[in-house]
Design an enzyme around this catalytic site. Sequence first.
Site, PDB file in Angstrom:
ATOM      1  N   GLU A  98       4.590  -0.602   3.843  1.00 50.78           N
ATOM      2  CA  GLU A  98       4.919  -1.219   2.557  1.00 50.78           C
ATOM      3  C   GLU A  98       6.359  -1.681   2.526  1.00 50.78           C
ATOM      4  O   GLU A  98       6.715  -2.595   1.776  1.00 50.78           O
ATOM      5  CB  GLU A  98       4.632  -0.275   1.393  1.00 50.78           C
ATOM      6  CG  GLU A  98       5.645   0.835   1.199  1.00 50.78           C
ATOM      7  CD  GLU A  98       5.328   1.721   0.016  1.00 50.78           C
ATOM      8  OE1 GLU A  98       5.354   1.243  -1.134  1.00 50.78           O
ATOM      9  OE2 GLU A  98       5.045   2.900   0.248  1.00 50.78           O
ATOM     10  N   ILE A 120       0.872  -1.174   0.000  1.00 46.90           N
ATOM     11  CA  ILE A 120       0.000   0.000   0.000  1.00 46.90           C
ATOM     12  C   ILE A 120       0.907   1.222   0.000  1.00 46.90           C
ATOM     13  O   ILE A 120       1.674   1.436   0.934  1.00 46.90           O
ATOM     14  CB  ILE A 120      -0.922   0.008   1.237  1.00 46.90           C
ATOM     15  CG1 ILE A 120      -1.795  -1.242   1.254  1.00 46.90           C
ATOM     16  CG2 ILE A 120      -1.765   1.277   1.251  1.00 46.90           C
ATOM     17  CD1 ILE A 120      -2.549  -1.440   2.541  1.00 46.90           C
ATOM     18  N   HIS A 121       0.825   2.021  -1.062  1.00 44.79           N
ATOM     19  CA  HIS A 121       1.747   3.145  -1.232  1.00 44.79           C
ATOM     20  C   HIS A 121       1.004   4.464  -1.130  1.00 44.79           C
ATOM     21  O   HIS A 121      -0.092   4.582  -1.666  1.00 44.79           O
ATOM     22  CB  HIS A 121       2.417   3.028  -2.607  1.00 44.79           C
ATOM     23  CG  HIS A 121       3.394   4.110  -2.874  1.00 44.79           C
ATOM     24  ND1 HIS A 121       4.624   4.161  -2.257  1.00 44.79           N
ATOM     25  CD2 HIS A 121       3.312   5.210  -3.656  1.00 44.79           C
ATOM     26  CE1 HIS A 121       5.272   5.232  -2.683  1.00 44.79           C
ATOM     27  NE2 HIS A 121       4.495   5.882  -3.533  1.00 44.79           N
ATOM     28  N   PRO A 122       1.523   5.452  -0.480  1.00 44.01           N
ATOM     29  CA  PRO A 122       2.791   5.473   0.263  1.00 44.01           C
ATOM     30  C   PRO A 122       2.540   5.242   1.758  1.00 44.01           C
ATOM     31  O   PRO A 122       1.855   6.030   2.401  1.00 44.01           O
ATOM     32  CB  PRO A 122       3.306   6.891   0.026  1.00 44.01           C
ATOM     33  CG  PRO A 122       2.048   7.719  -0.053  1.00 44.01           C
ATOM     34  CD  PRO A 122       0.981   6.800  -0.644  1.00 44.01           C
TER      35      PRO A 122
END
Length: 88
Positions: free
Chosen positions: A82, A76-78
């Site tokens: 992650e 899952i960015h940002p």
Amino acid sequence: GEDDVKVYSAKFINMYHAVTERKTRTAMKLVCVKSEDERVVGLHILGIAADEILQGFGVAMKMGATKKDFDSCVAIHPTAGEELVTMR
């Protein structure tokens, strides 16, 4: 023994602080047992929201997650979390 342990680690400044003067650092470490398909036996985090990140990954560890399991997750960015599923 020591030869059966693989450690992955990372240090970075969270995206949250990318545009601020305060540059809070985060450090993460995954500890794996090589002979058990790199089963994750340790997870260490110093930084913002460490408690929240550890809570979720703790469930995976209790279920016997391996480094390959972590690697197969979509990051899952940002987010700081992650980093744990993209360590090399």
